[in-house]
Design an enzyme around this catalytic site. Structure first.
Site, short mmCIF file in Angstrom:
data_model
loop_
_atom_site.label_atom_id
_atom_site.label_comp_id
_atom_site.label_asym_id
_atom_site.label_seq_id
_atom_site.Cartn_x
_atom_site.Cartn_y
_atom_site.Cartn_z
N HIS A 74 7.37 -30.64 11.12
CA HIS A 74 7.04 -29.37 10.45
C HIS A 74 6.12 -29.61 9.27
O HIS A 74 5.16 -28.86 9.06
CB HIS A 74 8.30 -28.64 10.02
CG HIS A 74 9.19 -28.25 11.17
ND1 HIS A 74 8.72 -27.59 12.28
CD2 HIS A 74 10.50 -28.44 11.38
CE1 HIS A 74 9.71 -27.38 13.12
NE2 HIS A 74 10.81 -27.91 12.60
N HIS A 96 10.36 -23.89 9.25
CA HIS A 96 9.34 -24.59 10.02
C HIS A 96 7.95 -24.52 9.39
O HIS A 96 7.17 -25.46 9.52
CB HIS A 96 9.24 -24.03 11.44
CG HIS A 96 10.50 -24.19 12.23
ND1 HIS A 96 10.57 -23.88 13.56
CD2 HIS A 96 11.74 -24.59 11.88
CE1 HIS A 96 11.79 -24.11 14.01
NE2 HIS A 96 12.53 -24.54 13.00
N ILE A 106 0.70 -5.82 9.39
CA ILE A 106 -0.36 -6.60 10.05
C ILE A 106 -1.56 -6.78 9.13
O ILE A 106 -1.98 -7.90 8.85
CB ILE A 106 -0.77 -5.95 11.38
CG1 ILE A 106 0.41 -5.96 12.37
CG2 ILE A 106 -1.96 -6.70 11.99
CD1 ILE A 106 0.18 -5.11 13.61
N CYS A 130 2.93 -3.18 4.08
CA CYS A 130 2.06 -2.06 4.42
C CYS A 130 2.72 -1.32 5.58
O CYS A 130 3.88 -1.58 5.88
CB CYS A 130 0.63 -2.51 4.72
SG CYS A 130 0.38 -3.43 6.26
N THR A 160 2.38 -1.44 8.92
CA THR A 160 2.82 -2.33 9.99
C THR A 160 3.07 -3.75 9.51
O THR A 160 3.71 -4.53 10.20
CB THR A 160 1.77 -2.42 11.11
OG1 THR A 160 0.56 -2.98 10.56
CG2 THR A 160 1.50 -1.06 11.73
N ASP A 170 0.86 -1.18 0.00
CA ASP A 170 0.00 0.00 0.00
C ASP A 170 0.90 1.22 0.00
O ASP A 170 2.12 1.11 -0.12
CB ASP A 170 -0.99 -0.03 1.17
CG ASP A 170 -0.34 0.11 2.53
OD1 ASP A 170 0.89 0.27 2.62
OD2 ASP A 170 -1.09 0.06 3.54
#
Length: 146
Positions: free
Chosen positions: A133, A97, A68, A64, A66, A7
Site C-alpha cells: 500500500h 490502503h 464527483i 457537493c 454528488t 458547495d
C-alpha cells in the site's frame, strides 16, 4: 485541524458534519460555502486542497451534490488523495490502503446517518503502512509530479 469545503448542494450535510466534529472535540476550519445558494465547487475544493498541501490541515472534507466534481477538483492538487466515498467499507479501505487525506461525499446521494458513519470510520481508521500500500501511495505521488 480538518479543512471543510462544500458547495450549496452540500451545505445541509456539511452543517451535520460540523456538529459531529464539535461533538467529538475535533478542530476544523470552514472554507465555505456558507449557504445553500449556487456557487462554483472548484473554489472550495482548492481551498481545502491547499490547506492539506501546506500542512495547515491534516485532513479535509468536501461535499457537493454528488461528490464527483469536488473530488475531481481536489485531486488536481499534488499531495492530495481525495476519495469519493458513499459506503463504510470504502471509507475504511481508502484510509487503510490509500492513506486518503481528503474525504468527499455527495449531499444528494447519501443521508445524514450514513454520511456520519462514513465520516467516523474515515476519521478513526489509520493507514495500514503495509509495504504494497505504501508503494502504491508513493507511485501516486510520483506520477503527480510528471
Amino acid at each position: 485541524m480538518i479543512a471543510l469545503g462544500c458547495d450549496g448542494a452540500g451545505f445541509a450535510l456539511m452543517k451535520e458534519v460540523k456538529e459531529f466534529l464539535v461533538e467529538h472535540g475535533l478542530e476544523y476550519k470552514d472554507f465555505g460555502a456558507y449557504d445553500d445558494g449556487p456557487v462554483d465547487y472548484p473554489v472550495y475544493a482548492k481551498a481545502v486542497a491547499e490547506a492539506v498541501q501546506s500542512g495547515a490541515a491534516t485532513k479535509g472534507i468536501l461535499i457537493c451534490g454528488t461528490g464527483i466534481g469536488i473530488s475531481i477538483a481536489a485531486n488536481r492538487h499534488n499531495g492530495v488523495r481525495c476519495a469519493l466515498v458513499h459506503d463504510v467499507f470504502s471509507a475504511k479501505s481508502t484510509r487503510e490502503h490509500n492513506d486518503s487525506n481528503v474525504l468527499a461525499m455527495g449531499g444528494r446521494v447519501i443521508g445524514t446517518g450514513l454520511a456520519l458513519e462514513i465520516l467516523d470510520t474515515w476519521l478513526t481508521t489509520a493507514f495500514s503502512g503495509v509495504e504494497r500500500h505504501q508503494r502504491r501511495v508513493d507511485m501516486i505521488e510520483l506520477n503527480l509530479d510528471d
